[in-house]
Scaffold this motif. Structure first.
Motif, PDB file in Angstrom:
ATOM      1  N   PHE A 235      17.450  -2.739  -8.397  1.00  0.00           N
ATOM      2  CA  PHE A 235      16.437  -2.646  -7.344  1.00  0.00           C
ATOM      3  C   PHE A 235      15.392  -1.583  -7.653  1.00  0.00           C
ATOM      4  N   SER A 236      14.135  -1.971  -7.473  1.00  0.00           N
ATOM      5  CA  SER A 236      13.008  -1.050  -7.616  1.00  0.00           C
ATOM      6  C   SER A 236      12.010  -1.374  -6.522  1.00  0.00           C
ATOM      7  N   ILE A 237      11.708  -0.414  -5.666  1.00  0.00           N
ATOM      8  CA  ILE A 237      10.828  -0.674  -4.534  1.00  0.00           C
ATOM      9  C   ILE A 237       9.427  -1.074  -4.990  1.00  0.00           C
ATOM     10  N   GLU A 238       9.041  -0.592  -6.166  1.00  0.00           N
ATOM     11  CA  GLU A 238       7.706  -0.910  -6.666  1.00  0.00           C
ATOM     12  C   GLU A 238       7.517  -2.412  -6.914  1.00  0.00           C
ATOM     13  N   ARG A 239       8.600  -3.150  -7.155  1.00  0.00           N
ATOM     14  CA  ARG A 239       8.495  -4.589  -7.395  1.00  0.00           C
ATOM     15  C   ARG A 239       8.202  -5.364  -6.115  1.00  0.00           C
ATOM     16  N   HIS A 240       8.272  -4.689  -4.987  1.00  0.00           N
ATOM     17  CA  HIS A 240       8.101  -5.359  -3.697  1.00  0.00           C
ATOM     18  C   HIS A 240       6.850  -4.891  -2.961  1.00  0.00           C
ATOM     19  N   LEU A 241       6.039  -4.085  -3.610  1.00  0.00           N
ATOM     20  CA  LEU A 241       4.855  -3.530  -2.954  1.00  0.00           C
ATOM     21  C   LEU A 241       3.600  -3.791  -3.772  1.00  0.00           C
TER      22      LEU A 241
ATOM     23  N   LEU B 123      -0.713  -3.909   6.993  1.00  0.00           N
ATOM     24  CA  LEU B 123       0.437  -4.318   6.193  1.00  0.00           C
ATOM     25  C   LEU B 123       0.578  -5.833   6.306  1.00  0.00           C
ATOM     26  N   ILE B 124       0.706  -6.492   5.169  1.00  0.00           N
ATOM     27  CA  ILE B 124       0.995  -7.925   5.136  1.00  0.00           C
ATOM     28  C   ILE B 124       2.424  -8.076   4.631  1.00  0.00           C
ATOM     29  N   VAL B 125       3.312  -8.558   5.510  1.00  0.00           N
ATOM     30  CA  VAL B 125       4.745  -8.539   5.241  1.00  0.00           C
ATOM     31  C   VAL B 125       5.259  -9.969   5.082  1.00  0.00           C
ATOM     32  N   LYS B 126       6.107 -10.169   4.080  1.00  0.00           N
ATOM     33  CA  LYS B 126       6.787 -11.450   3.884  1.00  0.00           C
ATOM     34  C   LYS B 126       8.293 -11.209   3.803  1.00  0.00           C
ATOM     35  N   LEU B 127       9.059 -11.955   4.611  1.00  0.00           N
ATOM     36  CA  LEU B 127      10.517 -11.892   4.603  1.00  0.00           C
ATOM     37  C   LEU B 127      11.038 -13.323   4.603  1.00  0.00           C
ATOM     38  N   HIS B 128      11.985 -13.614   3.719  1.00  0.00           N
ATOM     39  CA  HIS B 128      12.440 -14.998   3.593  1.00  0.00           C
ATOM     40  C   HIS B 128      13.230 -15.437   4.825  1.00  0.00           C
ATOM     41  N   HIS B 129      13.015 -16.696   5.211  1.00  0.00           N
ATOM     42  CA  HIS B 129      13.688 -17.245   6.388  1.00  0.00           C
ATOM     43  C   HIS B 129      15.205 -17.349   6.173  1.00  0.00           C
ATOM     44  N   ALA B 130      15.663 -17.344   4.930  1.00  0.00           N
ATOM     45  CA  ALA B 130      17.104 -17.351   4.663  1.00  0.00           C
ATOM     46  C   ALA B 130      17.752 -16.041   5.081  1.00  0.00           C
TER      47      ALA B 130
ATOM     48  N   THR C 151       2.312  -5.992   1.292  1.00  0.00           N
ATOM     49  CA  THR C 151       1.008  -5.637   0.714  1.00  0.00           C
ATOM     50  C   THR C 151       0.348  -4.595   1.611  1.00  0.00           C
ATOM     51  N   PHE C 152       0.029  -3.444   1.047  1.00  0.00           N
ATOM     52  CA  PHE C 152      -0.659  -2.374   1.774  1.00  0.00           C
ATOM     53  C   PHE C 152      -2.156  -2.578   1.583  1.00  0.00           C
ATOM     54  N   VAL C 153      -2.869  -2.810   2.697  1.00  0.00           N
ATOM     55  CA  VAL C 153      -4.309  -3.113   2.635  1.00  0.00           C
ATOM     56  C   VAL C 153      -5.090  -1.905   3.119  1.00  0.00           C
ATOM     57  N   ASP C 154      -5.823  -1.312   2.214  1.00  0.00           N
ATOM     58  CA  ASP C 154      -6.639  -0.132   2.509  1.00  0.00           C
ATOM     59  C   ASP C 154      -8.088  -0.561   2.740  1.00  0.00           C
ATOM     60  N   GLY C 155      -8.870   0.358   3.291  1.00  0.00           N
ATOM     61  CA  GLY C 155     -10.288   0.066   3.491  1.00  0.00           C
ATOM     62  C   GLY C 155     -10.563  -0.844   4.663  1.00  0.00           C
ATOM     63  N   PHE C 156      -9.584  -1.029   5.526  1.00  0.00           N
ATOM     64  CA  PHE C 156      -9.776  -1.934   6.660  1.00  0.00           C
ATOM     65  C   PHE C 156     -10.516  -1.216   7.779  1.00  0.00           C
ATOM     66  N   ARG C 157     -11.503  -1.897   8.362  1.00  0.00           N
ATOM     67  CA  ARG C 157     -12.299  -1.341   9.448  1.00  0.00           C
ATOM     68  C   ARG C 157     -12.020  -2.106  10.738  1.00  0.00           C
ATOM     69  N   ILE C 158     -11.668  -1.384  11.797  1.00  0.00           N
ATOM     70  CA  ILE C 158     -11.327  -1.988  13.084  1.00  0.00           C
ATOM     71  C   ILE C 158     -12.570  -2.065  13.948  1.00  0.00           C
ATOM     72  N   ASP C 159     -12.878  -3.252  14.453  1.00  0.00           N
ATOM     73  CA  ASP C 159     -14.013  -3.427  15.365  1.00  0.00           C
ATOM     74  C   ASP C 159     -13.729  -2.717  16.674  1.00  0.00           C
ATOM     75  N   ASP C 160     -14.704  -1.906  17.138  1.00  0.00           N
ATOM     76  CA  ASP C 160     -14.551  -1.158  18.379  1.00  0.00           C
ATOM     77  C   ASP C 160     -15.928  -1.012  19.027  1.00  0.00           C
ATOM     78  N   PRO C 161     -15.993  -1.093  20.379  1.00  0.00           N
ATOM     79  CA  PRO C 161     -17.304  -0.938  21.036  1.00  0.00           C
ATOM     80  C   PRO C 161     -18.012   0.359  20.684  1.00  0.00           C
ATOM     81  N   GLU C 162     -17.261   1.411  20.377  1.00  0.00           N
ATOM     82  CA  GLU C 162     -17.859   2.698  20.037  1.00  0.00           C
ATOM     83  C   GLU C 162     -18.194   2.804  18.555  1.00  0.00           C
ATOM     84  N   GLY C 163     -17.924   1.770  17.805  1.00  0.00           N
ATOM     85  CA  GLY C 163     -18.163   1.789  16.364  1.00  0.00           C
ATOM     86  C   GLY C 163     -16.891   1.492  15.600  1.00  0.00           C
TER      87      GLY C 163
END
Length: 508
Positions: free
Chosen positions: A79-85, A140-147, A121-133
C-alpha cells in the motif's frame, strides 16, 4: 481474510470498460477563512493520519483460483497512499462548470483492481461564486467502489474523514500499521473448497425460496394475460432505458429542505422521502414532455432501502434491500402524485422481491454470476424486453451540521452512482445543512440536454407548491380507475399461500 458478500461481488461482475461500478462524490470547500491556502502536501498528511478510521482504504481484492468462490478483502502489503491521490490545478478556469466537467471525466475511468478500490483527486484553484465576490476554495473528487460501500456507508466514511470543528486540529503522526501477510494460494483454495462443502446445505435452504419466487413469476405471467395492469412488475420502455456508452455527465441542483417540509406538512400523511420522490417524478415528467416522451405510462423506480442494524453498524459493504415503486408520472397533478407515491409505497410492501438482493445472488456460483451479468449486457436483454424498473432513486440523509477539513468548511457536495446496461440515468438525493441536492448521473448519449434538468427541478418544486392550494383533502388517495390492484393482491395472496403450503409439505 474477509469475504465479499454475494451482493458486493455482483458489482465486480457487472463492471466493464463502459460501466465502471464506483460511487463518486464531489466535495466543495470554502477556504477563504484560512490564513494560508491548504497545500496538497498538507492534505496528504491529514489523510495519512486518518487512514486508521477506514480500514478498507488499505485493503485490496484477493481473487479465488478458477473463481470457485467470491473474492476476499486482504491487507495490501504494497500500500502507498500516493497511488490513490492526484493533484489538479484549474488555474484561471476554476469555476464550478469546469470542476463538474473534470469530475465527469474522472468518473468515466474504472478503478484499478491491483490496489485498494478508491481514489481522490485534490482540485486546487477552485473559485466559489459568491454575491460579495469569488471566494478561494478547493474541491475533492472521490471514487469508492460499489463492491466496498453503498451510498449510506459512503456518507458515514466521509463523516469519519472530515471534522466537526472549524479550528484546524494539529495533524497527528499516522498510527503504525503493519499489513497482515497475504494468504497463500493454497490457503485460499482450501478455504474455497471448504465453502463448497457447505454449498449443498446452502442450496437446499435457498431452493425453497427459489421455488417460491419461480412459482410467483409464473403466476404473474398468467395474471398479465388478464386485463389487469401490473405497474409494479412491468416498467414501460422509456428514453432512459437504452444502451449506454462510456460517457458520463453530472447534473445537480439544490433546494431548501424547509420548502420540502412545508409540502409534507400540507399533504398530511406522507413522508419527506415521498416528497423527494415526488419532486424527482415531476422533474422526469417535465423532461419527458420537453423531449417528446410518453407520459401516459407511469415510470417505475428502484429505491434502495438500508437494512443496517442500529445496534450493530458496519460502515462498509452493501447492506440494503430494494423496493420497486410506481412514481405515478401519469398523474397530471404533481401534489396529488406525492400522495399516490406514498400510497404505492405502502401497498408495494408485499411486492418486494421474494428473495432479497443479497440472497438472490447466492443462487448462482461466482462463475455463473459473472457470466450472467456479461450476457445480460451483451445480449441487450433489458432493451428487448420491458425493464424491471426505469431508474434507481436513492435518498441519503446527510449531516445537518457543517463539516470541515483543516478549517475549510464543506459548503456543497454532489454524489454520483454507477450506470449499467439499459440504465442511462440514476438519481441520488443527499441532504446537508438544510439543503437537499438532487444529483443526476447520466449518459449524455442516452439522456440528451441533461443540463435542462437543473432548471426543471426548481420549476417542478414551484409547480408542486402551486398545486397545493387547490388540492382536495382526498385527491390522490383514490385508487386509479381500472388499476385492479386490490383484485391482484387477493389473487396473488391466495395463490402464493397455496404454493407455500405445498412447498412446505414437500420440504418435510
Amino acid at each position: 481474510m474477509r469475504q465479499l458478500s454475494e451482493l458486493d461481488a455482483s458489482f465486480l461482475y457487472l463492471e466493464s470498460e463502459t460501466t465502471p461500478m464506483h460511487i463518486g462524490g464531489v466535495y466543495l470547500f470554502d477556504a477563504s477563512g484560512l490564513s494560508d491556502p491548504l497545500a496538497f502536501s498538507t492534505f496528504v498528511s491529514y489523510l495519512r493520519s486518518r487512514l486508521h478510521v477506514v480500514p478498507l482504504f488499505r485493503q485490496k481484492l484477493k481473487e479465488i483460483p478458477l473463481r470457485l468462490g467470491r473474492p476476499y478483502w486482504i491487507d495490501d502489503p504494497g500500500f502507498s497512499i500516493e497511488r490513490h491521490l492526484t493533484y489538479v490545478n484549474l488555474g484561471e478556469h476554476g469555476k464550478q462548470a469546469s470542476l463538474m466537467s473534470l469530475a465527469s471525466k474522472i468518473m468515466e475511468e474504472p478503478l484499478k483492481r491491483d490496489r485498494p478500490l478508491w481514489h481522490i483527486t485534490f482540485v486546487d484553484g477552485f473559485r466559489i461564486d459568491d454575491p460579495e465576490g469569488d471566494k478561494q476554495g478547493f474541491a475533492l473528487i472521490v471514487k469508492l467502489h460499489h463492491a466496498a460501500i453503498d451510498a449510506f456507508s459512503g456518507e458515514e466514511i466521509m463523516g469519519k474523514l472530515l471534522e466537526y470543528t472549524p479550528e484546524p486540529r494539529p495533524i497527528a503522526p499516522p498510527r503504525p500499521w503493519l499489513a497482515r501477510p497475504e494468504p497463500s494460494e493454497e490457503r485460499v483454495f482450501l478455504q474455497a473448497s471448504a465453502n463448497m462443502l457447505k454449498t449443498p446445505m446452502q442450496v437446499a435452504s435457498l431452493a425453497y425460496n427459489a421455488a417460491e419466487a419461480t412459482a410467483r413469476g409464473l403466476v404473474k405471467k398468467q395474471l398479465q394475460k388478464l386485463p389487469v395492469p401490473f405497474p409494479l412488475f412491468t416498467a414501460p420502455h422509456s428514453p432512459f432505458n437504452r444502451q449506454i456508452t462510456a460517457n458520463r455527465r453530472i447534473v445537480s441542483a439544490s433546494v431548501s429542505l424547509s420548502r420540502l417540509k412545508a409540502i409534507k406538512a400540507s399533504l398530511g400523511d406522507v413522508t419527506l422521502n415521498d416528497v423527494v420522490l415526488g419532486l424527482c417524478a415531476e422533474t422526469l415528467r417535465r423532461y419527458l414532455k420537453q423531449h417528446g416522451g410518453d407520459t401516459d405510462k407511469s415510470l417505475v423506480a428502484m429505491t434502495p432501502i438500508s437494512v443496517r442494524s442500529s445496534s450493530l453498524r458496519k460502515a462498509t459493504g452493501n447492506q440494503m434491500s430494494a423496493m420497486l415503486l410506481d412514481l405515478a408520472t401519469n398523474e397530471p397533478n404533481p401534489a396529488a402524485r406525492i400522495r399516490r407515491i406514498h400510497q404505492n409505497a405502502v401497498e408495494s410492501e408485499p411486492y418486494r422481491e421474494a428473495i432479497a438482493a443479497d440472497r438472490l445472488t447466492e443462487l448462482l456460483p461466482s462463475t455463473l454470476l459473472a457470466l450472467s451479468a456479461r450476457l445480460y449486457s451483451e445480449l441487450q436483454v433489458a432493451q428487448r424486453y420491458h425493464p424491471l424498473f426505469n431508474l434507481p432513486i436513492t435518498n441519503v440523509p446527510g449531516p445537518q451540521v457543517p463539516l470541515f477539513l483543516q478549517g475549510a468548511r464543506l459548503i456543497r457536495q454532489y454524489n454520483t452512482a454507477p450506470l449499467f446496461d439499459s440504465l442511462g440515468l440514476v438519481i441520488v438525493a443527499v441532504s446537508y445543512q438544510g439543503q437537499l441536492t438532487l444529483n443526476f448521473t447520466l449518459c449524455p448519449d442516452v439522456v440528451p440536454d441533461g443540463d435542462s434538468l437543473q432548471d426543471l427541478i426548481e420549476d417542478s418544486l414551484t409547480g408542486i407548491e402551486e398545486c397545493l392550494h387547490d388540492l382536495g383533502p382526498d385527491q390522490g388517495l383514490e385508487t386509479p380507475h381500472g388499476s385492479g390492484q386490490n383484485l391482484t393482491d387477493e389473487i396473488l395472496g391466495a395463490l402464493e399461500n397455496m404454493i407455500k403450503g405445498g412447498l412446505q409439505r414437500f420440504r418435510r
